[in-house]
Design a protein around this motif. Structure first.
Motif, PDB file in Angstrom:
ATOM      1  N   LEU A 154       0.842  -1.187   0.000  1.00 25.65           N
ATOM      2  CA  LEU A 154       0.000   0.000   0.000  1.00 25.65           C
ATOM      3  C   LEU A 154       0.878   1.238   0.000  1.00 25.65           C
ATOM      4  CD1 LEU A 154      -2.612  -1.215   2.627  1.00 25.65           C
ATOM      5  CD2 LEU A 154      -2.987  -1.003   0.167  1.00 25.65           C
ATOM      6  N   LYS A 155       0.544   2.192  -0.836  1.00 22.09           N
ATOM      7  CA  LYS A 155       1.384   3.374  -1.018  1.00 22.09           C
ATOM      8  C   LYS A 155       1.379   4.289   0.207  1.00 22.09           C
ATOM      9  CE  LYS A 155       3.868   6.409  -3.302  1.00 22.09           C
ATOM     10  NZ  LYS A 155       5.280   6.165  -3.578  1.00 22.09           N
ATOM     11  N   ALA A 156       0.218   4.506   0.815  1.00 22.23           N
ATOM     12  CA  ALA A 156       0.113   5.474   1.910  1.00 22.23           C
ATOM     13  C   ALA A 156       0.683   4.931   3.219  1.00 22.23           C
ATOM     14  CB  ALA A 156      -1.340   5.896   2.095  1.00 22.23           C
ATOM     15  N   SER A 157       0.238   3.755   3.643  1.00 18.77           N
ATOM     16  CA  SER A 157       0.674   3.201   4.929  1.00 18.77           C
ATOM     17  C   SER A 157       1.934   2.358   4.828  1.00 18.77           C
ATOM     18  CB  SER A 157      -0.444   2.348   5.533  1.00 18.77           C
ATOM     19  OG  SER A 157      -0.702   1.210   4.715  1.00 18.77           O
ATOM     20  N   LEU A 158       2.305   1.950   3.596  1.00 16.70           N
ATOM     21  CA  LEU A 158       3.480   1.082   3.337  1.00 16.70           C
ATOM     22  C   LEU A 158       3.334  -0.316   3.929  1.00 16.70           C
ATOM     23  CD1 LEU A 158       6.446   3.594   3.831  1.00 16.70           C
ATOM     24  CD2 LEU A 158       5.253   2.977   1.728  1.00 16.70           C
ATOM     25  N   VAL A 159       2.100  -0.733   4.235  1.00 19.61           N
ATOM     26  CA  VAL A 159       1.869  -2.098   4.723  1.00 19.61           C
ATOM     27  C   VAL A 159       2.078  -3.077   3.565  1.00 19.61           C
ATOM     28  CG1 VAL A 159       0.117  -3.707   5.572  1.00 19.61           C
ATOM     29  CG2 VAL A 159       0.346  -1.445   6.600  1.00 19.61           C
ATOM     30  N   PRO A 160       2.926  -4.116   3.743  1.00 18.96           N
ATOM     31  CA  PRO A 160       3.224  -5.043   2.647  1.00 18.96           C
ATOM     32  C   PRO A 160       2.464  -6.358   2.758  1.00 18.96           C
ATOM     33  CG  PRO A 160       4.891  -5.279   4.331  1.00 18.96           C
ATOM     34  CD  PRO A 160       3.850  -4.318   4.882  1.00 18.96           C
ATOM     35  N   PHE A 161       2.312  -7.019   1.612  1.00 16.74           N
ATOM     36  CA  PHE A 161       1.837  -8.406   1.572  1.00 16.74           C
ATOM     37  C   PHE A 161       2.751  -9.172   0.627  1.00 16.74           C
ATOM     38  CE2 PHE A 161      -0.357 -11.800  -0.640  1.00 16.74           C
ATOM     39  CZ  PHE A 161      -0.782 -12.584   0.423  1.00 16.74           C
ATOM     40  N   VAL A 162       3.225 -10.344   1.083  1.00 15.35           N
ATOM     41  CA  VAL A 162       4.133 -11.160   0.274  1.00 15.35           C
ATOM     42  C   VAL A 162       3.649 -12.608   0.313  1.00 15.35           C
ATOM     43  CG1 VAL A 162       6.516 -11.874  -0.123  1.00 15.35           C
ATOM     44  CG2 VAL A 162       6.046  -9.629   0.874  1.00 15.35           C
ATOM     45  N   TRP A 163       3.592 -13.237  -0.860  1.00 20.37           N
ATOM     46  CA  TRP A 163       3.161 -14.638  -0.979  1.00 20.37           C
ATOM     47  C   TRP A 163       4.101 -15.369  -1.928  1.00 20.37           C
ATOM     48  CZ3 TRP A 163       0.477 -16.631  -5.559  1.00 20.37           C
ATOM     49  CH2 TRP A 163       0.095 -17.973  -5.426  1.00 20.37           C
TER      50      TRP A 163
END
Length: 488
Positions: A154-163
């Motif tokens: 996510l661009k604003a919060s920088l929360v990542p998801f990796v799979w």
């Protein structure tokens, strides 16, 4: 040229002690014009190059080098001129007599002039996420493997998801989105990509793209917009580009040693949760602005129409899979997911296989071939599907067939027990009877019957279902006359 100490001396003598310019000039033996410059500025005098220095060795070739570097912009990134290649071409084609360092220095100057500058970007809460693939090495069951990492940030919060996925095929691309949205609990308004073939079938002029029809279906299902970077401009989604490198350095050093890709994904998901907690304040703002998930998830598969051959096999991505006996030569629909292959006859699911990413592998189910083995028992001896069975079946085959030319008949009958009983139970019964030295069809079948009876729970009859019968109590003395006695 004056030293900084001289400038300080001049300025102090003039502004503090009141010395005139002529006196300062005479005492320091410098020109009055030099004194005036020192009084005007306290900065260290610098040499300013007003025009480029001549380089007799390189000057005749500068336009040639510029032309080569300009043409490079139209060539593949990995097939462009290096400074060394330019030097060798100048020597071979134009008789250049200068050194390699001379050519390198000029190439460096030109490239510095051509370097691009950028504008910092931002986004509102829930407005944008960036998506990319990366690759990493891991150990799975002790063997080194390369996996693909689907990364969304996510661009604003920088929360990542990796799979982690075994492939970057379309079905994995779809599943990565589905997993990411479900983990985030919502859908960003806009997603930014490179130009992956799984999403883009044709790059048009400017920002326009011809999208893959299934990717368009994914967008329509989750209701997000897509945006694509200019070709070879990955910096336009730098937020996720940095994530690929960051996740490798922080979760894959040293190389993970896991039992399965599912275990690896649990490690990655735990890392994503920690990253979310580190940005919990921003995350709480972002999650409120995400679009809601649809009622049902997207079907993350690619459809194939196949026709099994005489061996009951059909092909998907260079590997072969089996179907039940009665579906040979029929046109079937295959749904290829990242981890499995589902086979349908119209709407009926007739087979499921674990998906293979090798080449030329045959993935077969014994039950699909049992009707053929019932008709052709001799095939049981060398059938590929049988040779793929666990070692206990191979031990049984050697015991029955090695010294008996018709042992295949008994072997085929034992294999057919898998139509009546569970595969694991049959395997256990074979092992038990081999240990007892009773390797025959009747003995193994009897073992299976006994096991099924002993494992079957006794049926309990509820008391309320029993009939209520009143049985009168009789007097046995009435039968005394039979032995010559008096009756009651």
């Amino acid at each position: 040229m004056l030293e900084m100490v001289d400038i300080e001396y001049i300025r102090k003598k003039h502004f503090i002690e009141g010395w005139p310019i002529r006196k300062i000039s005479r005492n320091l033996s410098v020109a009055r014009q030099t004194v005036r410059k020192a009084l005007q500025s306290s900065e260290i005098p610098k040499y300013n190059l007003t025009k480029e220095k001549p380089c007799p060795v390189m000057d005749p070739y500068k336009e040639i080098v510029k032309e080569w570097l300009e043409k490079d912009k139209e060539q593949p990134k990995k097939q462009r001129h290096t400074a060394r290649r330019i030097f060798h071409r100048l020597c071979e084609e134009y008789g250049f007599t200068g050194s390699e360092s001379t050519a390198r220095n000029y190439v460096r100057t030109i490239k510095n002039e051509q370097k691009e500058v950028f504008v910092p970007l931002t986004a509102d809460w829930g407005e944008q996420a960036q998506v990319d693939w990366g690759r990493a090495k891991v150990y799975i069951k002790g063997k080194e493997r390369e996996v693909s990492l689907f990364c969304l940030r996510l661009k604003a919060s920088l929360v990542p998801f990796v799979w982690a996925s075994p492939t970057e095929k379309l079905e994995a691309f779809l599943e990565g989105h589905k997993r990411a949205f479900e983990w985030l609990g919502g859908v960003p308004e806009n997603l930014v990509y490179d130009n992956p073939k799984t999403a883009v079938t044709k790059i048009l002029k400017g920002p326009y793209r011809e999208e893959h029809v299934i990717f368009s279906s994914l967008r329509a299902h989750y209701l997000f917009d897509s945006e694509f970077c200019n070709p070879s401009k990955g910096n336009e989604k730098g937020t996720v580009e940095n994530l690929v490198k960051y996740v490798r350095q922080n979760t894959m050093v040293p190389l993970p040693d896991v039992s399965s890709i599912e275990e690896l994904n649990q490690i990655l998901l735990s890392w994503c949760e920690k990253q979310k907690q580190m940005r919990i304040k921003e995350w709480k703002q972002e999650v409120k602005e995400l679009r809601p998930l649809p009622n049902a998830p997207f079907k993350c598969s690619k459809t194939h129409i196949v026709k099994p051959n005489s061996l009951l096999l059909f092909q998907v991505d260079r590997n072969y899979y089996s179907v039940p006996y009665e579906y040979a030569y029929r046109q079937l629909r295959v749904e290829a997911y990242t981890n499995r292959i589902e086979v349908y006859d119209r709407a009926k699911l007739i087979a499921i296989h674990n998906r293979s990413y090798n080449q030329g592998e045959k993935i077969m189910e014994l039950e699909h071939y049992l009707p053929i083995l019932a008709i052709k028992p001799r095939a049981a001896k060398n059938a590929l599907v049988v040779r793929k069975l666990p070692e206990i079946y191979q031990q049984l085959r050697r015991l029955l067939c090695k010294h008996n030319t018709e042992g295949y008949k008994e072997y085929a009958k034992i294999l057919l027990l898998n139509k009546e009983f569970d595969f694991k139970d049959v395997m256990q019964a074979i092992e038990d009877n081999i240990n007892l030295g009773l390797v025959t069809y009747p003995h193994i079948r009897q073992t299976l019957i006994s096991q099924s009876i002993s494992s079957k729970p006794a049926e309990k009859v509820a008391a309320s279902t029993l009939p209520k019968l009143e049985i009168p109590i009789d007097n046995p003395a009435k039968y005394n006359w039979l032995v010559g006695g008096a009756t009651a």
